[in-house]
Design a protein around this motif. Structure first.
Motif, PDB file in Angstrom:
ATOM      1  N   ALA A  64       0.844  -1.191   0.000  1.00 16.38           N
ATOM      2  CA  ALA A  64       0.000   0.000   0.000  1.00 16.38           C
ATOM      3  C   ALA A  64       0.880   1.241   0.000  1.00 16.38           C
ATOM      4  N   SER A  65       0.323   2.354  -0.494  1.00 13.36           N
ATOM      5  CA  SER A  65       1.072   3.603  -0.479  1.00 13.36           C
ATOM      6  C   SER A  65       1.211   4.134   0.944  1.00 13.36           C
ATOM      7  N   THR A  71      -7.062   3.399  -5.200  1.00 17.41           N
ATOM      8  CA  THR A  71      -5.878   4.258  -5.255  1.00 17.41           C
ATOM      9  C   THR A  71      -4.628   3.490  -5.645  1.00 17.41           C
ATOM     10  N   ASP A  72      -4.440   2.328  -5.036  1.00 21.35           N
ATOM     11  CA  ASP A  72      -3.224   1.551  -5.278  1.00 21.35           C
ATOM     12  C   ASP A  72      -3.389   0.528  -6.388  1.00 21.35           C
ATOM     13  N   LEU A 111      -7.208   0.575  -1.192  1.00 25.13           N
ATOM     14  CA  LEU A 111      -6.218  -0.293  -1.830  1.00 25.13           C
ATOM     15  C   LEU A 111      -6.620  -0.606  -3.269  1.00 25.13           C
TER      16      LEU A 111
END
Length: 221
Positions: A118-119, A176-177, A173
């Motif tokens: 994850a970021s 965005t990811d 997740l």
């Protein structure tokens, strides 16, 4: 090595007294670099694979599963009337094989680093994920924790709050990811499937491991 009920098996099971539910040619074990390949050579009977600790899998007829990355695994072969024949595999001695030289061509580096994680994760998200993954990382053949079990483990929260927090994490997740496989069962209402997928992602990417569980859950009820 082979195992089963047949007289020519290296490891004989289910033969004294005779248990005709056990296949004569139930399976085989092959040593590999870093572990053992478990092959089900039966035509009809599945066997159960349990990592110690880790997940539980069914090895179906004709299927093969490696013990990696688990150091110890248990293979349960079912018999008639609830009997079970267990093989305990300890692969720790195979994790550092002698240097036999390169066996594969090196991978060319194109400068793009592979990223599965994850970021970002908040401290609350790490704690929820740690409680979610704790049973899988500490018990043999265990499934991820439920919302209620996570809430009880963390304290001062509710199952509904845990569900809301993990839903938000899952959506972030995915959206965005761009991490796949975390929303596929949403329409079917399979929340257990989503929890299992989320736990597998957290463990396989290294976001959560035994050290993180001990660190972030220290002092939890």
């Amino acid at each position: 090595m082979t195992f089963g009920r047949g007289e020519d098996r290296d490891i004989r099971i289910g033969h004294e007294p005779p248990d005709d539910f056990v296949s004569r040619d139930a399976g085989s074990l092959t040593g590999l670099r870093g572990g053992v390949l478990i092959r089900n050579t039966s035509r009809t009977q599945a066997v159960r694979f349990l990592a110690m600790p880790g997940p539980e899998l069914r090895i179906r007829p004709g299927m093969a599963v490696g013990s990696m990355p688990f150091e110890q695994v248990r293979i349960d072969i079912p018999g008639r009337y609830g009997a079970e024949y267990t093989l305990h595999l300890d692969a720790r001695g195979m994790l550092s094989p002698p240097d036999l030289g390169p066996v594969e061509e090196p991978v060319r580096d194109n400068g793009q680093v592979t990223r599965y994680g994850a970021s970002r994760l908040s401290e609350r998200e790490r704690r929820m994920l740690a409680a979610l993954c704790e049973p899988v990382l500490t018990l043999a053949g265990s499934r991820p924790a439920t919302y209620r079990e996570i809430a009880e483990r963390l304290g001062r929260t509710t199952p509904a709050s845990v569900r809301t927090g993990l839903d938000r994490l899952r959506n972030r997740l995915s959206d965005t990811d761009g991490i796949p496989g975390l929303r596929g069962d949403e329409d079917a209402g399979d929340t257990a499937g989503f929890l299992e997928a989320l736990a597998h992602w957290a463990i396989e990417t290294g976001e959560i491991d035994g050290g993180v569980v001990r660190e972030v859950l220290a002092g939890a009820p």
